[in-house]
Design an enzyme around this catalytic site. Structure first.
Site, PDB file in Angstrom:
ATOM      1  N   TYR A 209      -3.635  -0.091   9.923  1.00  0.00           N
ATOM      2  CA  TYR A 209      -3.266  -0.321   8.701  1.00  0.00           C
ATOM      3  C   TYR A 209      -1.854  -0.014   8.214  1.00  0.00           C
ATOM      4  O   TYR A 209      -1.135  -0.833   7.438  1.00  0.00           O
ATOM      5  CB  TYR A 209      -4.235   0.482   7.684  1.00  0.00           C
ATOM      6  CG  TYR A 209      -4.503   0.052   6.324  1.00  0.00           C
ATOM      7  CD1 TYR A 209      -3.784   0.968   5.281  1.00  0.00           C
ATOM      8  CD2 TYR A 209      -5.166  -1.003   5.773  1.00  0.00           C
ATOM      9  CE1 TYR A 209      -3.857   0.465   4.145  1.00  0.00           C
ATOM     10  CE2 TYR A 209      -5.076  -1.392   4.691  1.00  0.00           C
ATOM     11  CZ  TYR A 209      -4.550  -0.492   3.447  1.00  0.00           C
ATOM     12  OH  TYR A 209      -4.824  -0.916   2.271  1.00  0.00           O
TER      13      TYR A 209
ATOM     14  N   SER B 284       0.939  -1.173  -0.071  1.00  0.00           N
ATOM     15  CA  SER B 284       0.079   0.046   0.107  1.00  0.00           C
ATOM     16  C   SER B 284       1.037   1.375  -0.060  1.00  0.00           C
ATOM     17  O   SER B 284       2.180   1.293   0.022  1.00  0.00           O
ATOM     18  CB  SER B 284      -0.747  -0.001   1.363  1.00  0.00           C
ATOM     19  OG  SER B 284      -1.340   1.410   1.551  1.00  0.00           O
TER      20      SER B 284
HETATM   21  P1  NAP Z   1     -11.895  -4.833  -0.149  1.00  0.00           P
HETATM   22  O1  NAP Z   1     -12.639  -4.476  -1.459  1.00  0.00           O
HETATM   23  O2  NAP Z   1     -12.314  -4.724   1.080  1.00  0.00           O
HETATM   24  O3  NAP Z   1     -11.914  -6.818  -0.291  1.00  0.00           O
HETATM   25  C1  NAP Z   1     -11.044  -7.211   0.663  1.00  0.00           C
HETATM   26  C2  NAP Z   1     -11.308  -8.522   0.299  1.00  0.00           C
HETATM   27  O4  NAP Z   1     -10.422  -9.578   1.398  1.00  0.00           O
HETATM   28  C3  NAP Z   1     -12.768  -9.220   0.466  1.00  0.00           C
HETATM   29  O5  NAP Z   1     -13.170 -10.086  -0.463  1.00  0.00           O
HETATM   30  C4  NAP Z   1     -12.772  -9.911   1.954  1.00  0.00           C
HETATM   31  O6  NAP Z   1     -13.769 -10.863   2.302  1.00  0.00           O
HETATM   32  C5  NAP Z   1     -11.384 -10.439   2.052  1.00  0.00           C
HETATM   33  N1  NAP Z   1     -11.070 -10.594   3.276  1.00  0.00           N
HETATM   34  C6  NAP Z   1     -11.070  -9.732   4.492  1.00  0.00           C
HETATM   35  N2  NAP Z   1     -10.608 -10.438   5.581  1.00  0.00           N
HETATM   36  C7  NAP Z   1     -10.544 -11.651   5.368  1.00  0.00           C
HETATM   37  C8  NAP Z   1     -10.332 -12.735   5.933  1.00  0.00           C
HETATM   38  N3  NAP Z   1     -10.180 -13.109   7.168  1.00  0.00           N
HETATM   39  N4  NAP Z   1     -10.179 -14.044   5.337  1.00  0.00           N
HETATM   40  C9  NAP Z   1     -10.511 -14.122   3.914  1.00  0.00           C
HETATM   41  N5  NAP Z   1     -10.821 -13.036   3.253  1.00  0.00           N
HETATM   42  C10 NAP Z   1     -10.732 -11.802   3.869  1.00  0.00           C
HETATM   43  O7  NAP Z   1     -10.414  -4.609  -0.457  1.00  0.00           O
HETATM   44  P2  NAP Z   1      -9.836  -4.032  -1.891  1.00  0.00           P
HETATM   45  O8  NAP Z   1      -9.605  -2.592  -2.057  1.00  0.00           O
HETATM   46  O9  NAP Z   1     -10.029  -4.885  -2.912  1.00  0.00           O
HETATM   47  O10 NAP Z   1      -8.336  -4.449  -1.430  1.00  0.00           O
HETATM   48  C11 NAP Z   1      -7.628  -5.453  -1.549  1.00  0.00           C
HETATM   49  C12 NAP Z   1      -6.227  -5.579  -0.837  1.00  0.00           C
HETATM   50  O11 NAP Z   1      -5.484  -4.307  -1.469  1.00  0.00           O
HETATM   51  C13 NAP Z   1      -6.007  -5.208   0.566  1.00  0.00           C
HETATM   52  O12 NAP Z   1      -4.999  -5.865   1.193  1.00  0.00           O
HETATM   53  C14 NAP Z   1      -6.014  -3.690   0.777  1.00  0.00           C
HETATM   54  O13 NAP Z   1      -5.557  -3.425   1.751  1.00  0.00           O
HETATM   55  C15 NAP Z   1      -5.094  -3.268  -0.616  1.00  0.00           C
HETATM   56  N6  NAP Z   1      -5.026  -2.002  -0.950  1.00  0.00           N
HETATM   57  C16 NAP Z   1      -6.117  -1.753  -1.404  1.00  0.00           C
HETATM   58  C17 NAP Z   1      -6.086  -0.144  -2.064  1.00  0.00           C
HETATM   59  C18 NAP Z   1      -7.451   0.453  -2.337  1.00  0.00           C
HETATM   60  O14 NAP Z   1      -7.284   1.758  -2.755  1.00  0.00           O
HETATM   61  N7  NAP Z   1      -8.487   0.077  -2.664  1.00  0.00           N
HETATM   62  C19 NAP Z   1      -5.030   0.498  -2.167  1.00  0.00           C
HETATM   63  C20 NAP Z   1      -3.823  -0.368  -1.889  1.00  0.00           C
HETATM   64  C21 NAP Z   1      -3.910  -1.482  -1.132  1.00  0.00           C
HETATM   65  P3  NAP Z   1     -15.281 -10.234   2.713  1.00  0.00           P
HETATM   66  O15 NAP Z   1     -15.873  -9.785   1.402  1.00  0.00           O
HETATM   67  O16 NAP Z   1     -16.003 -11.477   3.051  1.00  0.00           O
HETATM   68  O17 NAP Z   1     -15.127  -9.399   3.804  1.00  0.00           O
HETATM   69  C1  GCO Z   2      -6.756   5.234   3.178  1.00  0.00           C
HETATM   70  C2  GCO Z   2      -7.136   4.209   1.927  1.00  0.00           C
HETATM   71  C3  GCO Z   2      -5.722   3.724   1.782  1.00  0.00           C
HETATM   72  C4  GCO Z   2      -5.869   2.661   0.382  1.00  0.00           C
HETATM   73  C5  GCO Z   2      -4.495   2.216   0.107  1.00  0.00           C
HETATM   74  C6  GCO Z   2      -3.575   3.176  -0.359  1.00  0.00           C
HETATM   75  O1  GCO Z   2      -7.969   5.324   4.068  1.00  0.00           O
HETATM   76  O2  GCO Z   2      -5.844   5.706   3.190  1.00  0.00           O
HETATM   77  O3  GCO Z   2      -8.073   3.153   2.313  1.00  0.00           O
HETATM   78  O4  GCO Z   2      -4.943   3.127   2.752  1.00  0.00           O
HETATM   79  O5  GCO Z   2      -6.533   1.560   0.887  1.00  0.00           O
HETATM   80  O6  GCO Z   2      -3.813   1.518   1.060  1.00  0.00           O
HETATM   81  O7  GCO Z   2      -2.496   2.642  -0.902  1.00  0.00           O
END
Ligand code: NAP
Ligand code: GCO
Length: 267
Positions: free
Chosen positions: A161, A148
């Site tokens: 986080y 992230s």
């Molecule tokens: P999301 O839409 O919240 O999806 C997260 C997924 O993880 C969901 O399918 C959730 O399942 C699953 N999950 C959560 N806890 C779990 C557990 N204990 N066991 C199994 N599955 C679990 O998140 P996203 O935005 O796609 O993010 C995916 C990854 O990218 C995360 O690691 C997040 O930190 C990272 N990330 C996101 C962003 C962003 O801007 N979106 C940026 C940087 C990094 P449920 O639906 O059942 O809860």
């Molecule tokens: C926040 C956002 C971010 C993104 C991502 C950025 O609240 O700042 O959720 O943390 O999820 O991790 O890279």
């Protein structure tokens, strides 16, 4: 040896993407499938796994879905054993499952802090440990941890986080260090701000119809002047999952539209 574009292909490979019923995991899994991989994913509940299988099917992908909580070591070990028996040894692991809690640190309960660390940092350790023995036996493997911006930067309200994602960056470097000799590459992908359910609260329209202040802030901090989409992560994920990156190890590839390079637009 002359470059062969087939080194980007994943034919014959089994990829496990954790938490991939939707969101970033779903997009990455779809891309790995288009590059030839067999897709396996998990979620917490059968209902979400079933929805995920249907969503993959709509994309023409026959994904294998399993129910287990990535924080429960016994369930993960059992799940990986089941996958190896029913689908095959896991060649590519994407530690994608993750949660976030946005509360000022002084209002954050220790139990909630620990929960975020558990899912976002302990779980990638647990799942990696479960798949590594077969990768070592097979003589190759790819582990990609979804890091992230918070692997590099802090911001108010996301103490758990940021601590987890900072730790995940270092776990990535440690797995690289410990298993490079076994021809296992462990890298990270650091998405910028991506349009998914996880960031929906940061993009909500205001009562007067204006854009969320955080939405405006992020666009001003991103040279690309936009939020990322899950599509933006697909090519980088295929690259790091493929033989094209066999000498890339311990690297965090930031896919952020340039945020980390930019001081931000003058207001
Ligand atoms: P999301 O839409 O919240 O999806 C997260 C997924 O993880 C969901 O399918 C959730 O399942 C699953 N999950 C959560 N806890 C779990 C557990 N204990 N066991 C199994 N599955 C679990 O998140 P996203 O935005 O796609 O993010 C995916 C990854 O990218 C995360 O690691 C997040 O930190 C990272 N990330 C996101 C962003 C962003 O801007 N979106 C940026 C940087 C990094 P449920 O639906 O059942 O809860
Ligand atoms: C926040 C956002 C971010 C993104 C991502 C950025 O609240 O700042 O959720 O943390 O999820 O991790 O890279």
């Amino acid at each position: 040896m002359t470059f062969d574009v087939k080194s980007f292909r994943l034919d014959g490979k089994v990829a496990l993407v954790t938490g991939a019923s939707y969101g970033i995991g779903f997009a990455i899994a779809s891309a790995l499938s288009k590059a030839g991989a067999t897709i396996v994913f998990n979620d917490l509940k059968q209902e979400f796994v079933d929805k995920g299988i249907a969503a993959y099917k709509k994309e023409g992908i026959a994904a294998h879905g399993y129910v287990f909580d990535v924080t429960e070591e016994e369930a993960v070990i059992e799940g990986v054993k089941k996958i190896e028996t029913e689908v095959g040894v896991i060649d590519i692991l994407i530690n994608n499952a993750g949660i976030i809690q946005r509360t000022p640190m002084l209002e954050t309960k220790a139990a909630d802090f620990r929960k975020v660390i558990d899912v976002d940092l302990n779980a990638p350790f647990i799942v990696s440990k479960a798949v590594l023995p077969s990768m070592i036996k097979k003589g190759h493997g790819k582990i990609i941890n979804i890091c992230s911006m918070m692997s590099e930067l802090g911001r108010e309200t996301v103490s758990g986080y940021a601590a987890a994602k900072g730790g995940l960056k270092m776990l990535t470097k440690n797995i690289c260090s410990e298993f490079g000799e076994a021809n296992i590459q462990c890298n990270g992908i650091g998405p910028g701000y991506i349009e998914t359910p996880q960031t929906a609260p940061l993009r909500e329209k205001q009562a007067d119809g204006s854009r969320h202040p955080f939405d405006q802030f992020i666009v001003s901090k991103t040279p690309a002047a936009r939020w990322g989409t899950t599509d933006d992560l697909q090519g980088p994920a295929v690259f790091l999952a493929s033989d094209a990156s066999n000498f890339v190890n311990g690297h965090i590839l930031y896919v952020d539209g340039g945020i980390l390079a930019y001081i931000g637009k003058q207001p």
